[in-house]
Design an enzyme around this catalytic site. Structure first.
Site, PDB file in Angstrom:
ATOM      1  N   PHE A 119       0.736  -1.265   0.114  1.00 23.73           N
ATOM      2  CA  PHE A 119      -0.121   0.135  -0.090  1.00 23.73           C
ATOM      3  C   PHE A 119       0.990   1.304   0.027  1.00 23.73           C
ATOM      4  O   PHE A 119       1.948   1.120   0.591  1.00 23.73           O
ATOM      5  CB  PHE A 119      -1.127  -0.105   1.256  1.00 23.73           C
ATOM      6  CG  PHE A 119      -2.421   0.472   0.923  1.00 23.73           C
ATOM      7  CD1 PHE A 119      -3.378  -0.566   0.607  1.00 23.73           C
ATOM      8  CD2 PHE A 119      -2.529   1.907   1.026  1.00 23.73           C
ATOM      9  CE1 PHE A 119      -4.540   0.072   0.249  1.00 23.73           C
ATOM     10  CE2 PHE A 119      -3.871   2.429   0.775  1.00 23.73           C
ATOM     11  CZ  PHE A 119      -4.870   1.637   0.413  1.00 23.73           C
ATOM     12  N   GLN A 242      -7.426  15.453   4.649  1.00 19.80           N
ATOM     13  CA  GLN A 242      -6.844  14.821   3.601  1.00 19.80           C
ATOM     14  C   GLN A 242      -7.718  14.662   2.511  1.00 19.80           C
ATOM     15  O   GLN A 242      -8.899  14.485   2.613  1.00 19.80           O
ATOM     16  CB  GLN A 242      -6.480  13.154   3.854  1.00 19.80           C
ATOM     17  CG  GLN A 242      -5.437  12.572   2.876  1.00 19.80           C
ATOM     18  CD  GLN A 242      -5.220  11.250   3.661  1.00 19.80           C
ATOM     19  OE1 GLN A 242      -5.732  10.084   4.106  1.00 19.80           O
ATOM     20  NE2 GLN A 242      -3.759  11.098   3.778  1.00 19.80           N
ATOM     21  N   HIS A 244      -8.711  13.601  -1.598  1.00 17.08           N
ATOM     22  CA  HIS A 244      -8.669  12.838  -2.880  1.00 17.08           C
ATOM     23  C   HIS A 244      -8.722  13.658  -4.204  1.00 17.08           C
ATOM     24  O   HIS A 244      -9.493  14.288  -4.066  1.00 17.08           O
ATOM     25  CB  HIS A 244      -9.430  11.405  -2.699  1.00 17.08           C
ATOM     26  CG  HIS A 244      -9.081  10.379  -3.862  1.00 17.08           C
ATOM     27  ND1 HIS A 244      -9.300  10.592  -5.069  1.00 17.08           N
ATOM     28  CD2 HIS A 244      -8.523   9.206  -3.619  1.00 17.08           C
ATOM     29  CE1 HIS A 244      -8.588   9.663  -5.536  1.00 17.08           C
ATOM     30  NE2 HIS A 244      -8.401   8.862  -4.939  1.00 17.08           N
ATOM     31  N   LEU A 254     -15.821   8.534  -4.839  1.00 17.01           N
ATOM     32  CA  LEU A 254     -14.300   8.536  -5.446  1.00 17.01           C
ATOM     33  C   LEU A 254     -14.359   7.579  -6.902  1.00 17.01           C
ATOM     34  O   LEU A 254     -14.755   6.675  -6.661  1.00 17.01           O
ATOM     35  CB  LEU A 254     -13.280   7.723  -4.559  1.00 17.01           C
ATOM     36  CG  LEU A 254     -12.987   8.600  -3.337  1.00 17.01           C
ATOM     37  CD1 LEU A 254     -11.784   7.812  -2.574  1.00 17.01           C
ATOM     38  CD2 LEU A 254     -12.270   9.845  -3.486  1.00 17.01           C
ATOM     39  N   THR A 256     -11.175   5.784  -8.486  1.00 14.31           N
ATOM     40  CA  THR A 256     -10.113   5.295  -8.120  1.00 14.31           C
ATOM     41  C   THR A 256      -8.930   6.043  -8.938  1.00 14.31           C
ATOM     42  O   THR A 256      -9.196   6.251 -10.337  1.00 14.31           O
ATOM     43  CB  THR A 256      -9.955   3.940  -8.133  1.00 14.31           C
ATOM     44  OG1 THR A 256      -8.780   3.327  -8.360  1.00 14.31           O
ATOM     45  CG2 THR A 256     -10.909   3.483  -9.304  1.00 14.31           C
ATOM     46  N   GLU A 257      -7.581   6.003  -8.407  1.00 15.76           N
ATOM     47  CA  GLU A 257      -6.485   6.381  -9.168  1.00 15.76           C
ATOM     48  C   GLU A 257      -6.221   5.417 -10.274  1.00 15.76           C
ATOM     49  O   GLU A 257      -5.555   5.655 -11.279  1.00 15.76           O
ATOM     50  CB  GLU A 257      -5.402   6.242  -8.164  1.00 15.76           C
ATOM     51  CG  GLU A 257      -4.737   7.862  -7.779  1.00 15.76           C
ATOM     52  CD  GLU A 257      -4.698   7.661  -6.316  1.00 15.76           C
ATOM     53  OE1 GLU A 257      -4.807   6.725  -5.339  1.00 15.76           O
ATOM     54  OE2 GLU A 257      -4.500   9.059  -5.713  1.00 15.76           O
ATOM     55  N   ARG A 288      -0.843  12.535  -5.377  1.00 14.82           N
ATOM     56  CA  ARG A 288      -2.247  13.171  -5.147  1.00 14.82           C
ATOM     57  C   ARG A 288      -2.042  14.671  -4.844  1.00 14.82           C
ATOM     58  O   ARG A 288      -2.960  15.286  -5.348  1.00 14.82           O
ATOM     59  CB  ARG A 288      -2.801  12.543  -3.841  1.00 14.82           C
ATOM     60  CG  ARG A 288      -3.342  10.951  -4.063  1.00 14.82           C
ATOM     61  CD  ARG A 288      -4.075  10.545  -2.956  1.00 14.82           C
ATOM     62  NE  ARG A 288      -4.661   9.148  -2.947  1.00 14.82           N
ATOM     63  CZ  ARG A 288      -5.363   8.340  -2.379  1.00 14.82           C
ATOM     64  NH1 ARG A 288      -5.635   9.035  -0.913  1.00 14.82           N
ATOM     65  NH2 ARG A 288      -5.376   7.308  -2.463  1.00 14.82           N
ATOM     66  N   HIS A 355     -11.845  13.486   2.412  1.00 15.76           N
ATOM     67  CA  HIS A 355     -11.585  12.469   2.905  1.00 15.76           C
ATOM     68  C   HIS A 355     -11.496  11.954   4.057  1.00 15.76           C
ATOM     69  O   HIS A 355     -12.162  11.187   4.822  1.00 15.76           O
ATOM     70  CB  HIS A 355     -10.786  11.627   1.756  1.00 15.76           C
ATOM     71  CG  HIS A 355     -10.506  10.034   1.896  1.00 15.76           C
ATOM     72  ND1 HIS A 355     -11.893   9.415   1.688  1.00 15.76           N
ATOM     73  CD2 HIS A 355      -9.770   9.047   2.092  1.00 15.76           C
ATOM     74  CE1 HIS A 355     -11.371   7.989   1.695  1.00 15.76           C
ATOM     75  NE2 HIS A 355     -10.238   8.022   1.928  1.00 15.76           N
ATOM     76  N   ARG A 400      -2.134  11.347   6.587  1.00 15.34           N
ATOM     77  CA  ARG A 400      -2.510   9.914   7.311  1.00 15.34           C
ATOM     78  C   ARG A 400      -1.913   8.964   6.047  1.00 15.34           C
ATOM     79  O   ARG A 400      -2.128   9.015   4.958  1.00 15.34           O
ATOM     80  CB  ARG A 400      -3.761   9.579   7.440  1.00 15.34           C
ATOM     81  CG  ARG A 400      -4.291   8.113   7.778  1.00 15.34           C
ATOM     82  CD  ARG A 400      -5.611   8.065   8.106  1.00 15.34           C
ATOM     83  NE  ARG A 400      -6.364   8.366   6.696  1.00 15.34           N
ATOM     84  CZ  ARG A 400      -6.574   7.189   5.854  1.00 15.34           C
ATOM     85  NH1 ARG A 400      -6.413   6.055   6.092  1.00 15.34           N
ATOM     86  NH2 ARG A 400      -7.233   7.662   4.682  1.00 15.34           N
ATOM     87  N   LEU A 406      -7.651   2.248  10.104  1.00 17.00           N
ATOM     88  CA  LEU A 406      -8.304   1.043  10.893  1.00 17.00           C
ATOM     89  C   LEU A 406      -7.412   0.448  11.987  1.00 17.00           C
ATOM     90  O   LEU A 406      -7.672  -0.019  13.055  1.00 17.00           O
ATOM     91  CB  LEU A 406      -8.488  -0.028   9.765  1.00 17.00           C
ATOM     92  CG  LEU A 406      -9.698   0.142   8.828  1.00 17.00           C
ATOM     93  CD1 LEU A 406      -9.769  -1.084   7.669  1.00 17.00           C
ATOM     94  CD2 LEU A 406     -10.872   0.660   9.524  1.00 17.00           C
TER      95      LEU A 406
END
Lengths: 590, 73
Positions: A119, A242, A244, A254, A256-257, A288, A355, A400, A406
């Protein structure tokens, strides 16, 4: 008439991942626990988390907590507290294994161990080019799996849920400021009562609904932040939000990228592929923040699309239906449904979208809320705890890393539970006495709403607030916009004092709840824009046109915003970890 | 449908997923009194979203009509 009072050992406000993890710890210790939630627990916003939960299990690649700690400190742009970050990373394996033992259905390797994937921002060997495989996931519904697992465990442990109850205000002991409970509205009856406890844990989530473009569910109205602010408790680092780059204009869903990864690109109103000017090499695949800043600049300089020139277009029709249908499943469906645009034929209107909120109620790693008092900047506020997105521990600092949220929920949910048990067991007397005026503030708020025969509509004021925040305090911040924005938010706050709702019923009145939520949105928005205006640097998610660089000399410090007179104070970042050497600030490049 | 039932239905449409918040808000604007929605709202968010998005047919047969209406908003 006095309000009815119910007494508990502990109250948890909010039933997302962190609240339920805290409640579980408490219920298992045989404490009498009440969990309040505006909606049914498994409908909390934690269900929206897809990416996974970070833990250096080293099941697929070499990994360890110290590498994870380095990535988190660097990701935070050095604003994260290094003791809290060390604490979180060291407990990550334990809390993930616990979730597995509770029955959370993680994806697995053939060996039976938990499958882990890479990630963004998570590396091996202190930022080497090799990615760490650190994210544990349950398909693309990790948050959902976590929430359902924790809910089942709480039911088994006899946690008492108060569903469709909205907490309204904190009750504090006038002697020493200790928190002794909350007032809360039971939607079913419309009655306000007092829930008194030896410990009050806030787990109310984020406040993404302060922005017009937001990925957050409608329930994310910053309720805990509003309650804390009204009770005189400061909010920390609220300027760090943050964003997006590609949320659908007007909806927030969203895109996605992966769409840009497959060859999709952004256009301005002249049909120009503007990212070529801002990032000649990476173009639309730049990071981003670079893409978001470029988009904001295009809009600000009048090259936005649509009648209000307020968005940009994400073009992918050139990829052909084959690629769109097979490599980007779901995107076409989402674009048609939420943007009314079929990407096979036409571009998708997009805008940088809020976000995740890094700031919140200031706490230490035990979940205990800490506030300045006299000469100390972090004095423990007795019997009050905060966890999850509403808290600022601060492990995310100015930015973050994906999959760390999580982890934050379960590590600090558990830690707060453990601390509450310790604190309750050491209390000399059972329950404190309620102050004579307990609940008066909440009653006055409701009485004003009930009595108003005319005034401002909740939806109008809310929309004006969201539009103002988006235009004045978005991803890329300009000094004159911020200054004007503060004045506008002040005007909106004054209007929010004159709300009018048509329906005066007490029983299950959703208009009343939405009016009460708006109070919390206003507090949170004010904290965010005032803190952002004051911070004269760019760091992590705060990006200022007039101060483009990070300034460690003057701004390596946490912001504290107080509702009263919009006062700001600052406190030092914890640069010293618990047991290891500090990571020294470096330029944050990837 | 009386006021109370309508209000309760509206609140059950407050979800954890923004996608559902938006779809259900649109749905209620068109069908404010559609009782038939209730059993679907008891589903977990991700399961309901899969149904709305047409990726899942995992619902009871008698809900076919309301699912069709929901998919059309």
């Amino acid at each position: 008439m006095a309000l009815s009072v119910r007494k508990f050992d502990a109250i948890v406000v909010g039933a997302g991942g962190s609240g339920m993890r805290a409640a579980l710890e408490l219920a298992r210790a045989n404490l009498k626990v009440a969990v309040l939630s505006k909606v049914f627990p498994t409908r909390s916003h934690t269900v929206a988390a897809q990416g996974g939960i970070a833990a250096p299990l080293a099941n697929s690649t070499e990994d360890n907590w110290h590498w994870h700690m380095y990535d988190t400190v660097k990701g935070s742009d050095y604003l994260g507290d290094q003791d809290a970050i060390e604490y979180m990373c060291r407990r990550a394996i334990e809390v993930v294994v616990e979730l597995e033992h509770m029955g959370m259905p993680f994806d697995r390797l053939e060996s039976g161990k938990i499958y882990q994937r890479p990630f963004g921002g998570h590396t091996q060997d202190y930022g080497s080019p090799k990615m760490a495989m650190r994210s544990c996931a349950a398909a693309d519904r990790t948050g959902h799996a976590m929430l359902h697992t924790l809910y089942q465990q709480n039911v088994r442990a006899n946690t008492q849920f108060f569903v469709e109850w909205m907490a309204l205000d904190l009750i504090r002991d006038p002697q020493d400021g200790a928190v002794i409970g909350v007032t809360a509205l039971e939607m079913e009856t419309g009655e306000v009562s007092i829930l008194q406890a030896k410990a009050t844990v806030f787990a109310t989530g984020g406040s993404g609904r302060i922005f017009a473009a937001s990925t957050n569910a409608f329930i994310n109205t910053g309720d805990g932040l509003g309650m804390a602010a009204r009770a005189g408790i400061p909010l920390e680092d609220m300027e760090f939000f943050q964003f997006h780059p590609t949320g659908i204009q007007g909806a927030g869903i969203l895109i996605t990228e992966g769409v840009r990864g497959e060859g999709g690109y952004l256009l301005n109103k002249n049909g120009e592929r503007f990212m070529e000017r801002y990032a000649p090499n990476a173009k639309d695949l730049a990071s981003r923040d670079v893409v978001s800043r470029a988009m904001t600049t295009e809009i600000k300089e009048g090259r936005g699309c649509g009648p209000d020139a307020d968005h940009l277009l994400l073009k992918l029709d050139h990829l052909g239906p084959e690629v769109i249908n097979h490599r980007l499943p779901g995107i076409r469906e989402i674009a048609i449904r939420f943007a009314n645009a079929d990407p096979v034929r036409e571009p998708i209107p997009v805008v940088p979208t809020a976000h995740y909120q890094m700031g919140g109620i200031p706490t230490k790693y035990t979940g205990q809320v800490v506030v300045p008092e006299g000469a100390t900047s972090e004095s423990i506020l007795p019997s009050f705890y905060a966890v999850g997105e509403c808290a600022c521990v601060s492990v995310h600092g100015a930015n973050r890393l994906g999959t760390n949220s999580l982890l934050d929920l379960v590590v600090f949910g558990k830690a707060a539970g453990e601390q509450v048990i310790k604190d309750i067991r050491s209390l000399p007397s059972p329950q404190r006495n309620l102050p004579k005026d307990a609940g008066e503030a909440s009653r006055a708020r409701l009485a004003r709403l009930d009595a108003a025969s005319s005034g401002e509509r909740v939806a109008d004021v809310g929309n004006d607030l969201r539009r103002t925040m988006q235009a004045h305090c978005g991803i890329f911040r300009f000094p004159e916009d911020l200054a004007r924005g503060i004045e506008k938010v002040k005007e909106i706050a004054a209007r929010a004092q004159r709300l009018f709702i048509q329906d005066k019923s007490k029983v299950f009145n959703t208009a009343r709840v939405e009016a009460l939520e708006l109070d919390n949105l206003v507090e949170t928005a004010m904290a965010t824009i005032v803190s952002a205006e004051a911070r004269k640097e760019s760091r992590g998610a705060q990006s200022r046109a007039d101060f483009p660089e990070r300034d460690d000399k003057n701004w390596m410090r946490h912001t504290l915003w107080y509702k009263e007179a919009n006062r700001l104070a600052y406190k030092p970042v914890h640069l010293k970890p618990m047991t290891v050497e500090a990571f020294q600030p470096k330029a944050r490049t990837y | 449908m009386d006021r109370l039932q309508r209000e309760k239905l509206k609140w059950k449409c407050r979800r954890g997923l923004l996608e559902l918040d938006i779809v259900l808000e649109r749905y209620l604007a068109r069908h404010p009194d559609d009782h038939a929605l209730n059993p679907l709202l008891d589903l977990p968010d991700n399961d309901l979203w899969d149904i709305v998005a047409g990726r899942s047919e995992n619902y009871q047969p008698h809900l076919k009509d309301v699912v069709a209406r929901l998919r059309a908003v």
